[in-house]
Structure formats: C-alpha cells, structure tokens
Design a protein around this motif. Structure first.
Motif, PDB file in Angstrom:
ATOM      1  N   TYR A 166       0.779  -1.468  -0.342  1.00  0.00           N
ATOM      2  CA  TYR A 166      -0.398  -0.264  -0.024  1.00  0.00           C
ATOM      3  C   TYR A 166       0.708   0.833   0.063  1.00  0.00           C
ATOM      4  CZ  TYR A 166      -3.261  -3.148   1.411  1.00  0.00           C
ATOM      5  OH  TYR A 166      -4.924  -4.167   1.175  1.00  0.00           O
ATOM      6  N   GLY A 167       1.762   1.724  -1.210  1.00  0.00           N
ATOM      7  CA  GLY A 167       2.601   2.584  -0.734  1.00  0.00           C
ATOM      8  C   GLY A 167       2.313   4.156  -0.931  1.00  0.00           C
ATOM      9  N   GLU A 168       0.733   4.104  -1.556  1.00  0.00           N
ATOM     10  CA  GLU A 168      -0.699   5.552  -1.542  1.00  0.00           C
ATOM     11  C   GLU A 168      -0.531   5.719   0.190  1.00  0.00           C
ATOM     12  OE1 GLU A 168      -3.463   5.712  -3.650  1.00  0.00           O
ATOM     13  OE2 GLU A 168      -2.520   5.262  -6.166  1.00  0.00           O
ATOM     14  N   GLU A 169      -0.392   4.527   0.598  1.00  0.00           N
ATOM     15  CA  GLU A 169      -1.454   4.969   2.335  1.00  0.00           C
ATOM     16  C   GLU A 169      -0.234   4.814   2.839  1.00  0.00           C
ATOM     17  OE1 GLU A 169      -2.395   2.811   0.112  1.00  0.00           O
ATOM     18  OE2 GLU A 169      -4.462   2.406   0.406  1.00  0.00           O
ATOM     19  N   VAL A 170       0.789   4.540   2.635  1.00  0.00           N
ATOM     20  CA  VAL A 170       2.165   5.045   3.471  1.00  0.00           C
ATOM     21  C   VAL A 170       2.770   7.109   3.038  1.00  0.00           C
ATOM     22  CG1 VAL A 170       4.786   4.412   2.963  1.00  0.00           C
ATOM     23  CG2 VAL A 170       3.614   2.678   3.196  1.00  0.00           C
ATOM     24  N   VAL A 171       2.772   6.830   1.615  1.00  0.00           N
ATOM     25  CA  VAL A 171       2.354   8.894   1.956  1.00  0.00           C
ATOM     26  C   VAL A 171       1.644   9.326   2.686  1.00  0.00           C
ATOM     27  CG1 VAL A 171       2.235  10.272   0.008  1.00  0.00           C
ATOM     28  CG2 VAL A 171       3.398   7.895  -0.584  1.00  0.00           C
ATOM     29  N   GLU A 172       0.378   9.085   2.224  1.00  0.00           N
ATOM     30  CA  GLU A 172      -0.571   9.871   2.904  1.00  0.00           C
ATOM     31  C   GLU A 172      -0.904  10.095   4.552  1.00  0.00           C
ATOM     32  OE1 GLU A 172      -6.082   9.040   4.026  1.00  0.00           O
ATOM     33  OE2 GLU A 172      -4.216   8.047   2.282  1.00  0.00           O
ATOM     34  N   LEU A 173       0.091   8.128   5.214  1.00  0.00           N
ATOM     35  CA  LEU A 173       0.310   8.465   6.681  1.00  0.00           C
ATOM     36  C   LEU A 173       1.493   9.431   6.800  1.00  0.00           C
ATOM     37  CD1 LEU A 173      -0.964   6.915   9.074  1.00  0.00           C
ATOM     38  CD2 LEU A 173       0.886   5.763   8.129  1.00  0.00           C
ATOM     39  N   PHE A 174       2.743   9.274   5.863  1.00  0.00           N
ATOM     40  CA  PHE A 174       3.512  10.129   5.913  1.00  0.00           C
ATOM     41  C   PHE A 174       3.282  11.348   6.150  1.00  0.00           C
ATOM     42  CE2 PHE A 174       7.337  12.459   4.315  1.00  0.00           C
ATOM     43  CZ  PHE A 174       8.697  12.224   5.470  1.00  0.00           C
ATOM     44  N   ASP A 175       2.551  12.246   5.284  1.00  0.00           N
ATOM     45  CA  ASP A 175       2.005  13.714   5.729  1.00  0.00           C
ATOM     46  C   ASP A 175       1.564  13.914   6.398  1.00  0.00           C
ATOM     47  OD1 ASP A 175       3.672  14.088   2.808  1.00  0.00           O
ATOM     48  OD2 ASP A 175       1.360  13.205   1.482  1.00  0.00           O
ATOM     49  N   LYS A 176       0.722  12.652   7.386  1.00  0.00           N
ATOM     50  CA  LYS A 176       0.432  13.728   8.509  1.00  0.00           C
ATOM     51  C   LYS A 176       1.003  14.011   9.778  1.00  0.00           C
ATOM     52  CE  LYS A 176      -3.969  10.998   7.179  1.00  0.00           C
ATOM     53  NZ  LYS A 176      -5.081  10.293   7.358  1.00  0.00           N
ATOM     54  N   MET A 177       2.018  12.786   9.143  1.00  0.00           N
ATOM     55  CA  MET A 177       3.411  12.880  10.667  1.00  0.00           C
ATOM     56  C   MET A 177       4.049  14.472  10.935  1.00  0.00           C
ATOM     57  SD  MET A 177       5.773   9.551  10.043  1.00  0.00           S
ATOM     58  CE  MET A 177       6.499  10.110  11.406  1.00  0.00           C
ATOM     59  N   VAL A 178       4.314  15.126  11.857  1.00  0.00           N
ATOM     60  CA  VAL A 178       4.958  16.201  12.617  1.00  0.00           C
ATOM     61  C   VAL A 178       6.159  16.181  13.007  1.00  0.00           C
ATOM     62  CG1 VAL A 178       4.775  18.061  14.573  1.00  0.00           C
ATOM     63  CG2 VAL A 178       2.732  16.346  13.705  1.00  0.00           C
ATOM     64  N   SER A 179       6.674  17.384  11.631  1.00  0.00           N
ATOM     65  CA  SER A 179       8.223  17.033  11.644  1.00  0.00           C
ATOM     66  C   SER A 179       9.531  15.530  11.776  1.00  0.00           C
ATOM     67  CB  SER A 179       8.534  18.490  13.610  1.00  0.00           C
ATOM     68  OG  SER A 179       8.180  18.961  13.791  1.00  0.00           O
ATOM     69  N   PRO A 180       8.840  15.086  10.411  1.00  0.00           N
ATOM     70  CA  PRO A 180       9.434  13.874  10.434  1.00  0.00           C
ATOM     71  C   PRO A 180      11.474  14.475   9.788  1.00  0.00           C
ATOM     72  CG  PRO A 180       8.236  14.907   8.367  1.00  0.00           C
ATOM     73  CD  PRO A 180       7.842  15.667   9.376  1.00  0.00           C
ATOM     74  N   ASP A 181      12.059  13.532  10.343  1.00  0.00           N
ATOM     75  CA  ASP A 181      13.913  13.912  10.286  1.00  0.00           C
ATOM     76  C   ASP A 181      14.154  12.850   9.354  1.00  0.00           C
ATOM     77  OD1 ASP A 181      13.597  11.412  11.190  1.00  0.00           O
ATOM     78  OD2 ASP A 181      14.611  11.833  13.505  1.00  0.00           O
ATOM     79  N   GLN A 182      15.042  13.213   9.664  1.00  0.00           N
ATOM     80  CA  GLN A 182      16.080  11.973   7.638  1.00  0.00           C
ATOM     81  C   GLN A 182      15.559  10.912   8.475  1.00  0.00           C
ATOM     82  OE1 GLN A 182      17.968  12.625   6.017  1.00  0.00           O
ATOM     83  NE2 GLN A 182      19.157  15.047   6.175  1.00  0.00           N
ATOM     84  N   GLU A 183      15.829  10.366   9.556  1.00  0.00           N
ATOM     85  CA  GLU A 183      15.722   8.689   9.518  1.00  0.00           C
ATOM     86  C   GLU A 183      14.070   8.324   9.123  1.00  0.00           C
ATOM     87  OE1 GLU A 183      15.438   5.390  12.995  1.00  0.00           O
ATOM     88  OE2 GLU A 183      15.933   7.552  13.446  1.00  0.00           O
ATOM     89  N   ILE A 184      13.055   9.360   9.253  1.00  0.00           N
ATOM     90  CA  ILE A 184      11.521   8.682   8.649  1.00  0.00           C
ATOM     91  C   ILE A 184      11.527   9.032   7.631  1.00  0.00           C
ATOM     92  CG2 ILE A 184       9.043   9.698   8.995  1.00  0.00           C
ATOM     93  CD1 ILE A 184      10.057   8.078  11.542  1.00  0.00           C
ATOM     94  N   TYR A 185      12.511   9.626   7.034  1.00  0.00           N
ATOM     95  CA  TYR A 185      11.820  10.161   5.621  1.00  0.00           C
ATOM     96  C   TYR A 185      13.301   8.831   4.802  1.00  0.00           C
ATOM     97  CZ  TYR A 185       9.924  14.856   5.088  1.00  0.00           C
ATOM     98  OH  TYR A 185       9.320  16.442   5.294  1.00  0.00           O
ATOM     99  N   GLY A 186      14.167   8.723   5.097  1.00  0.00           N
ATOM    100  CA  GLY A 186      14.619   7.349   4.850  1.00  0.00           C
ATOM    101  C   GLY A 186      13.855   6.336   4.687  1.00  0.00           C
ATOM    102  N   CYS A 187      13.157   5.423   6.326  1.00  0.00           N
ATOM    103  CA  CYS A 187      12.190   4.786   6.376  1.00  0.00           C
ATOM    104  C   CYS A 187      11.357   4.926   5.082  1.00  0.00           C
ATOM    105  CB  CYS A 187      11.634   4.936   6.939  1.00  0.00           C
ATOM    106  SG  CYS A 187      10.242   3.642   8.007  1.00  0.00           S
ATOM    107  N   GLU A 188      10.097   6.319   5.144  1.00  0.00           N
ATOM    108  CA  GLU A 188       9.097   6.334   4.173  1.00  0.00           C
ATOM    109  C   GLU A 188       9.806   6.179   1.934  1.00  0.00           C
ATOM    110  OE1 GLU A 188       5.181   8.735   2.030  1.00  0.00           O
ATOM    111  OE2 GLU A 188       7.425   9.747   3.354  1.00  0.00           O
ATOM    112  N   VAL A 189      11.022   6.109   2.157  1.00  0.00           N
ATOM    113  CA  VAL A 189      11.712   5.767   0.692  1.00  0.00           C
ATOM    114  C   VAL A 189      12.243   4.385   0.873  1.00  0.00           C
ATOM    115  CG1 VAL A 189      14.040   5.855  -0.065  1.00  0.00           C
ATOM    116  CG2 VAL A 189      13.127   8.213   0.772  1.00  0.00           C
ATOM    117  N   ASP A 190      12.566   3.178   1.968  1.00  0.00           N
ATOM    118  CA  ASP A 190      12.822   2.500   1.296  1.00  0.00           C
ATOM    119  C   ASP A 190      11.356   1.434   0.966  1.00  0.00           C
ATOM    120  OD1 ASP A 190      13.759  -0.165   2.399  1.00  0.00           O
ATOM    121  OD2 ASP A 190      12.742  -0.356   3.664  1.00  0.00           O
ATOM    122  N   LEU A 191      10.255   1.794   2.408  1.00  0.00           N
ATOM    123  CA  LEU A 191       9.285   1.468   2.335  1.00  0.00           C
ATOM    124  C   LEU A 191       8.948   1.963   0.233  1.00  0.00           C
ATOM    125  CD1 LEU A 191       7.365   2.386   5.543  1.00  0.00           C
ATOM    126  CD2 LEU A 191       7.947   0.165   4.785  1.00  0.00           C
TER     127      LEU A 191
END
Length: 298
Positions: free
Chosen positions: A197-222
């Motif tokens: 569910y790639g779209e859901e990953v992006v949607e959920l990521f957009d709802k996060m507050v102040s993501p850092d490098q590690e979180i961005y890396g996690c979403e890129v990986d997913l």
C-alpha cells in the motif's frame, strides 16, 4: 545448602546454551534439584524451565510449567520466549496456538498487576508464527483488562496484525490510539509498505509532525520496496532539508532492485559527496559503470 543451590542454578544457566548436550544432562540436573529440596525455589525452577525451552523439550517445559506451585513474570516470559524462538513446524503438531491461548488465560489468574510486557511477549510469539487467532484472543484480553490505552501494547498490536496478514485491523488499532509515538507511525507505515500500500504510506507520512532524516529514509525505503522509485525520488526532492545517507542509501537499494540505472548512479554520487572517503561507494560506482560499459565516465 545455599551454595549448592547457587551451583545448581548456574549449572542450568551455563548448560542451557548447549542444546545438543541437554537431552542427557537435563534429567540429572532436574533430579538433583528435587533431591536437595530446591523444587520450591522460584529462581531455580525458572532455570529448569529455561533449560527445557532452550533444548526444545516443549512437552517437558509445558508439563513442568503447569506443575509449578508458584510463577512470576520471569516464569511466564521464559516459556513465552521459548515459544517465540521455537520451530513453527514442530510445534504446530503439538498444539502451540492452543498453548499460547491457554497461557494468556492463565495470566489473568496469576497476576493482579500491569503485565503489558508479558502480553507483548505473547504477541511476539503470535506474529513470529503468524497465529492471527491467538493474537486476536490476546487483543480481547488486553481490552478486558483495561490495557488498550497502553502505548507499547498498541504498537505491538499494530505490528502483530500486520505480520499476521490483517492490515485492516492494524489500521483500526492505529486509528483508535489516543496518542502515538514514532514507533506507532513507523510500524503502521512499515505494515502498509509490506502489504504493497504505497499510497497509504505517503498519506500517513504526510500526516506526521516534523519528520526527521530517519523518518524520510524509512518512507523512501518503503516506497522503494513496493517499486515506487519515482515517487521516492519526488519525496527526496521535496524534503525541507538536505537528505543524508539515511535517505540516499535506501533509494540506492531501491534503484538497484528495480533496475533504475540512472537514478542508481545519482544516488551513489550523492552518497559519495557525503562520504568522499568511503571506499565502498567508489567500488559500487565502478561496478555500475562497468555494467554499462562506460569506463570513461569514471
């Protein structure tokens, strides 16, 4: 007598790591405990249980567990951890799901305290062996005990449902949480990513507050894992700060896995810019250009 008890205790602890010898040693050690009157000593009893679990003697471990006249959290976690690391094929034949369910029911009788760690251990066993029904039983007991607001347990439930193939219930648990931490968000995103569910990953990521490098890396990986390499690159380009290796590394792996040679070179060069003395990156670039027969570009 106490020094003898200590010696027996350490005999169990030291020998429990040599499972190939325990079949012959364990009955003698167990008999020695009984002979010297330590069968009511809880630390020694827990060591016996641990010994049986480590050598995969689960019928003996089960029998001994239910014969124990007292149990503590160490007792429970020892047996549950044994289930978790056991051979699923072997223990399916001995009724492991029913055993886990029985353990969860007995917990209510043994304790009158918050035992979220034990429930988490049981869920870990369920997800390791993909026993969704057992996990659902544990979820029900968590709710009945009023522990559904426990953050660690809720995170474990998200992970358990996802790994047992029920992403809908993972989403339901996540949506019902009154508070979430970084583990909550990343566990849910990993669950979506593992189910495609790639779209859901992006949607959920957009709802996060102040993501850092590690979180961005996690979403890129997913995104990379589900083949959405172009979307992963767009995310990198939209980052509010300069991406580091936590981001370019997963992107490089995705480009390699899904055959995006140009993007792969870009990622390798970005990593090289960040770590110019990193020999492994030079080797990787060399291999990329060698594959494309473009030695002159090195």
């Amino acid at each position: 007598m106490y020094p003898l008890m200590t010696t027996i205790y350490h005999s169990f602890s030291s020998n429990s790591t040599h499972s190939e010898k325990l079949d012959s040693i364990s009955p003698k050690l167990h008999a020695a405990v009984t002979k010297h009157g330590f069968e009511s000593n809880l630390p020694v009893m827990n060591s016996i249980l641990d010994m049986y679990c480590r050598c995969s003697c689960f019928s003996e471990a089960n029998r001994y567990f239910y014969e124990m006249n007292q149990r503590d959290l160490i007792t429970w976690n020892t047996l549950i951890a044994g289930y978790e690391i056991s051979n699923p094929t072997e223990n399916l034949l001995t009724g492991l799901p029913e055993n886990i369910g029985r353990l969860s029911r007995l917990i209510h009788l043994d304790f009158h305290q918050n035992i979220s760690f034990t429930f988490t251990s049981i869920m870990a066993a369920c997800m390791t062996l993909a026993f969704l029904n057992c996990g659902q039983q544990i979820h029900g007991r968590i709710i009945r005990r009023g522990l559904d607001g426990n953050l660690a347990l809720s995170n474990a439930l998200i992970d358990m449902y996802s790994k047992c193939g029920n992403i809908a219930d993972s989403h339901q648990v996540f949506g019902s949480m009154s508070r979430r931490d970084l583990v909550s968000w990343t566990t849910m995103m990993i669950g979506y990513g593992s189910h495609g569910y790639g779209e859901e990953v992006v949607e959920l990521f957009d709802k996060m507050v102040s993501p850092d490098q590690e979180i961005y890396g996690c979403e890129v990986d997913l995104l990379g894992r589900v083949g959405k390499v172009e979307e992963a690159y767009e995310l990198i380009e939209s980052m509010p700060f300069k991406p580091d290796e936590c981001v370019w590394g997963p992107f490089l792996g995705a480009c390699k896995a899904h055959r995006f040679p140009n993007s792969r070179k870009l990622a390798a060069h970005r990593i090289l810019d960040l770590r110019p003395n990193m020999a492994g990156t030079y080797v990787m670039l060399s291999n990329i250009y060698a594959t494309d027969a473009k030695w002159g570009s090195l």
